[in-house]
Design an enzyme around this catalytic site. Sequence first.
Site, PDB file in Angstrom:
ATOM      1  N   LYS A  60      67.936  58.216 -10.611  1.00 22.79           N
ATOM      2  CA  LYS A  60      68.189  59.276  -9.627  1.00 22.79           C
ATOM      3  C   LYS A  60      68.521  60.591 -10.339  1.00 22.79           C
ATOM      4  CE  LYS A  60      69.492  55.905  -6.122  1.00 22.79           C
ATOM      5  NZ  LYS A  60      70.500  55.180  -5.339  1.00 22.79           N
ATOM      6  N   GLN A 104      76.770  54.661  -4.686  1.00 20.82           N
ATOM      7  CA  GLN A 104      75.842  53.581  -5.012  1.00 20.82           C
ATOM      8  C   GLN A 104      76.378  52.233  -4.535  1.00 20.82           C
ATOM      9  OE1 GLN A 104      72.800  54.067  -6.212  1.00 20.82           O
ATOM     10  NE2 GLN A 104      72.268  51.912  -6.440  1.00 20.82           N
ATOM     11  N   ASP A 127      71.869  59.305   1.953  1.00 25.14           N
ATOM     12  CA  ASP A 127      71.405  57.914   2.056  1.00 25.14           C
ATOM     13  C   ASP A 127      71.013  57.569   3.503  1.00 25.14           C
ATOM     14  OD1 ASP A 127      71.183  56.271  -0.188  1.00 25.14           O
ATOM     15  OD2 ASP A 127      73.359  56.085  -0.402  1.00 25.14           O
TER      16      ASP A 127
HETATM   17  N1  GUN Z   1      71.687  50.271  -3.727  1.00 29.87           N
HETATM   18  C1  GUN Z   1      70.412  49.844  -3.606  1.00 29.87           C
HETATM   19  N2  GUN Z   1      69.667  50.745  -2.933  1.00 29.87           N
HETATM   20  C2  GUN Z   1      70.497  51.760  -2.614  1.00 29.87           C
HETATM   21  C3  GUN Z   1      70.324  52.985  -1.918  1.00 29.87           C
HETATM   22  O1  GUN Z   1      69.241  53.333  -1.423  1.00 29.87           O
HETATM   23  N3  GUN Z   1      71.427  53.762  -1.801  1.00 29.87           N
HETATM   24  C4  GUN Z   1      72.633  53.406  -2.317  1.00 29.87           C
HETATM   25  N4  GUN Z   1      73.664  54.238  -2.137  1.00 29.87           N
HETATM   26  N5  GUN Z   1      72.833  52.280  -2.964  1.00 29.87           N
HETATM   27  C5  GUN Z   1      71.770  51.459  -3.115  1.00 29.87           C
END
Ligand code: GUN
Length: 298
Positions: A60, A104, A127
Amino acid sequence: MVPFESIMSATVLDGKKIGRLIEEELHNRIISLQSKGVSPHLAVVIVGDDPASHVYVRNKEMACERCGIQSTRIDLEEGISEQEILDTVHRLNSDDSVHGILVQSPLPDGINESLVTDAISPEKDVDGFHKMNLGRLVQGDASGLLPCTPAGVMKILELSNIDVSGKNALIIGRSRIVGMPMSILLAQRGIDATVTIAHSRTENLSEICRRADLVVAAIGRPEFVKSDWIKPGSTVIDVGINRIIDSSRKSGYRLVGDVESGASDIAENITPVPGGVGPMTIAMLMSNTIMATEIQSQ
Ligand code: GUN
């Protein structure tokens, strides 16, 4: 003997290529924000040392660098209290230089993920997990901040001209992050798929799968969906990224999806692992960060 003609290879839906295209399309919007003195800024909070989560967060950050989005990473220790995580979120909420906040997942045991998600300001919720943003989606408004993985799957279908109207779509997995929002997006007016959500209690999954024109596998188990469950001519979206031990590799492991690799001999379209849904999730996160910045700088 199987006649040669019956073994066909599916079209590979290249998420990395489509994701990069989406990122490039954000360029003009980023320039326009910067010309107004606004620098899009994403804050990523990661708790603990789950190796896979660290890889995702690094990916990211790299996407932010590619796009020209400022990113700040906040590393919190495994043993941190829920209150301290909430305090971090509240601080980021009131920081006007931050436009997007992501915590996350998964969080360590004992931390209430929904409580943390709902503490994020809805307009900074890149998100798309906040109940306000999910509620808007349930009401039929898909124009806001959408969960990144399901939104990425919708983009793959749209840009690959795969029409699911009236078709049987099977989603395997009912998670907050993928399965549940995916079902709403596929069933929404204008997309019009007939959606089934399968989960650990589903009976006769193989038979349900054999009737599916679209399979979205998001169960998190290596090669759980068998090749002979796949309907010829169908589209298979493999959301799984599972590490399995492979001592012949330098890393000691390799990545496999939730679908057996032989499915590509039967389906018409399939996403690869890696290089399918993963890069699309990241591209949609970049897109959400720009949307959030635009909303906040109006
Ligand atoms: N863990 C796995 N996929 C995601 C996501 O799209 N967002 C977040 N915050 N955590 C994740």
